[in-house]
Scaffold this motif. Structure first.
Motif, PDB file in Angstrom:
ATOM      1  N   GLY A 175       0.769  -1.242   0.000  1.00 24.06           N
ATOM      2  CA  GLY A 175       0.000   0.000   0.000  1.00 24.06           C
ATOM      3  C   GLY A 175       0.791   1.276   0.000  1.00 24.06           C
ATOM      4  O   GLY A 175       0.299   2.300   0.461  1.00 24.06           O
TER       5      GLY A 175
ATOM      6  N   LYS B  74      -8.840  -0.870  -4.582  1.00 23.30           N
ATOM      7  CA  LYS B  74      -8.082  -0.840  -3.324  1.00 23.30           C
ATOM      8  C   LYS B  74      -7.351   0.481  -3.104  1.00 23.30           C
ATOM      9  O   LYS B  74      -6.327   0.531  -2.434  1.00 23.30           O
ATOM     10  CB  LYS B  74      -7.077  -2.004  -3.283  1.00 23.30           C
TER      11      LYS B  74
ATOM     12  N   PHE C 222     -13.491   1.519  -3.532  1.00 24.90           N
ATOM     13  CA  PHE C 222     -12.327   0.961  -2.845  1.00 24.90           C
ATOM     14  C   PHE C 222     -12.275  -0.559  -2.934  1.00 24.90           C
ATOM     15  O   PHE C 222     -11.192  -1.146  -2.952  1.00 24.90           O
ATOM     16  CB  PHE C 222     -12.332   1.379  -1.371  1.00 24.90           C
ATOM     17  N   GLU C 223     -13.460  -1.200  -2.985  1.00 28.27           N
ATOM     18  CA  GLU C 223     -13.484  -2.656  -3.022  1.00 28.27           C
ATOM     19  C   GLU C 223     -12.949  -3.203  -4.342  1.00 28.27           C
ATOM     20  O   GLU C 223     -12.561  -4.368  -4.416  1.00 28.27           O
ATOM     21  CB  GLU C 223     -14.909  -3.169  -2.788  1.00 28.27           C
TER      22      GLU C 223
ATOM     23  N   MET D 154      -9.527  -2.431   2.822  1.00 30.40           N
ATOM     24  CA  MET D 154     -10.085  -1.535   1.818  1.00 30.40           C
ATOM     25  C   MET D 154     -11.523  -1.911   1.472  1.00 30.40           C
ATOM     26  O   MET D 154     -12.343  -1.030   1.182  1.00 30.40           O
ATOM     27  CB  MET D 154      -9.219  -1.540   0.562  1.00 30.40           C
ATOM     28  N   CYS D 155     -11.852  -3.192   1.519  1.00 28.94           N
ATOM     29  CA  CYS D 155     -13.245  -3.597   1.293  1.00 28.94           C
ATOM     30  C   CYS D 155     -14.133  -3.109   2.428  1.00 28.94           C
ATOM     31  O   CYS D 155     -15.298  -2.731   2.204  1.00 28.94           O
ATOM     32  CB  CYS D 155     -13.332  -5.118   1.169  1.00 28.94           C
TER      33      CYS D 155
ATOM     34  N   ARG E 176      -4.520  -5.843   3.789  1.00 29.14           N
ATOM     35  CA  ARG E 176      -4.886  -4.517   3.297  1.00 29.14           C
ATOM     36  C   ARG E 176      -6.097  -4.571   2.361  1.00 29.14           C
ATOM     37  O   ARG E 176      -6.958  -3.694   2.407  1.00 29.14           O
ATOM     38  CB  ARG E 176      -3.702  -3.866   2.569  1.00 29.14           C
ATOM     39  N   ASP E 177      -6.154  -5.587   1.513  1.00 28.85           N
ATOM     40  CA  ASP E 177      -7.311  -5.715   0.623  1.00 28.85           C
ATOM     41  C   ASP E 177      -8.599  -5.849   1.421  1.00 28.85           C
ATOM     42  O   ASP E 177      -9.638  -5.274   1.067  1.00 28.85           O
ATOM     43  CB  ASP E 177      -7.133  -6.920  -0.298  1.00 28.85           C
TER      44      ASP E 177
ATOM     45  N   LYS F  18      -0.641  -7.995   1.887  1.00 32.00           N
ATOM     46  CA  LYS F  18      -1.545  -7.715   0.769  1.00 32.00           C
ATOM     47  C   LYS F  18      -2.978  -8.130   1.084  1.00 32.00           C
ATOM     48  O   LYS F  18      -3.924  -7.360   0.858  1.00 32.00           O
ATOM     49  CB  LYS F  18      -1.038  -8.431  -0.480  1.00 32.00           C
TER      50      LYS F  18
END
Length: 287
Positions: free
Chosen positions: A77, A220, A216-217, A204-205, A200-201, A197
């Motif tokens: 990120g 990201k 964002f989903e 962001m969801c 963070r994913d 990863k």
């Protein structure tokens, strides 16, 4: 007597027969496969170069010297316009290393999710997060290094050696070795890249539900055209990084009162000085 017509011009019929044989052979599966392979291989090259996956070689070398535990750490990120930087540290169990660990960028989302569960079930894992406000305050590099150090400190067992992806070493109590491109070389770093990863994913969801409309989903937080369009239309959210250029431009458009005017360092300001005529200045006093 009836003669065969082909016997009259044997030289003319020979090329046609050879062409027919070549066309028939080209229709076979083997010929098609070889033709496809030949088209993919660049001219002047004999084969395709394969990228070797990361290995546990450096960790095992330290284990033989009696250095253990050994951790790998990486972040995810740095580039996005929104969301936090997530850092992860991983100490792999030499006897229970999940198969298929690779640089997170080389894996699909489904592969990362499966490996994430396997890594968390067999290794020591820790995660640290640097918020957008910290990124705004410290800049993206310092915030990333801060999160990486926090992840190492948060490990259940204190490592004696740390591998970190990139050029910058961490200010840790144990030995730290920076490896450029480490997520594709050192297995522990690759495992940390997967954990960072996936974490963070997922974050962001969750932020996509808090701030709908930005997508964002999907992206990201990266600067894809859809995100830039939403940013220009809606303005920045509390999850955006204020000093990244597209975010700053959107903030100036939607919230101009929050933008401080830039001072002109080369502007000339005239200063009016009034001197009392009754005061006599002795010029020779300083000579």
């Amino acid at each position: 007597m009836i003669r065969d017509k082909s016997a009259k011009n044997p030289a003319k019929d020979a090329p046609q027969k050879q062409a027919a044989k070549k066309a028939a052979s080209a229709k076979t599966p083997a010929a098609k496969t070889s033709a496809v392979k030949a088209s993919k291989v660049p001219a002047g090259k004999k084969g395709i170069i394969a990228i070797a996956p990361p290995s546990f070689r450096r960790e095992r070398a330290l284990i033989k010297r009696g250095v253990w535990p050994v951790a790998g750490c990486d972040e995810a990120g740095r580039g996005p316009l929104a969301g936090p930087v997530v850092a992860a540290a991983v100490i792999l169990d030499p006897d229970r290393i999940p198969r298929g660990i690779d640089d997170s960028k080389r894996l699909t989302a489904e592969e990362r999710e499966k490996l994430f569960d396997k890594i968390c079930a067999t290794a020591q894992v820790s995660v640290a997060v640097a918020s957008p406000s910290r990124i705004d305050r410290d800049n993206i590099l310092r915030a990333s290094l801060w999160a990486l150090k926090r992840a190492v400190v948060a490990l259940p067992e204190t490592p004696r050696h740390v591998f970190v992806d990139g050029r910058d070493r961490l200010d840790t109590e144990c030995d730290c070795e920076a490896v450029i491109g480490g997520d594709g070389i050192v297995l522990s770093i690759a495992a940390a890249s997967i954990v960072a990863k996936v974490t963070r994913d997922r974050l962001m969801c969750a932020l996509a539900q808090d701030c709908p409309g930005y997508g964002f989903e999907q992206h990201k937080g990266y600067a894809v055209p859809e995100h830039l369009e939403a940013l220009d239309r809606l303005g920045p959210s509390i999850h955006h990084r204020s000093f990244f250029a597209p975010v700053a431009a959107a903030r100036a458009k939607h919230m101009p009162w929050t933008v401080e005017p830039v001072r002109d360092l080369f502007a000339v300001t005239e200063i009016e000085v009034q001197v009392d005529a009754a005061v006599e200045i002795d010029v020779s006093a300083n000579l």
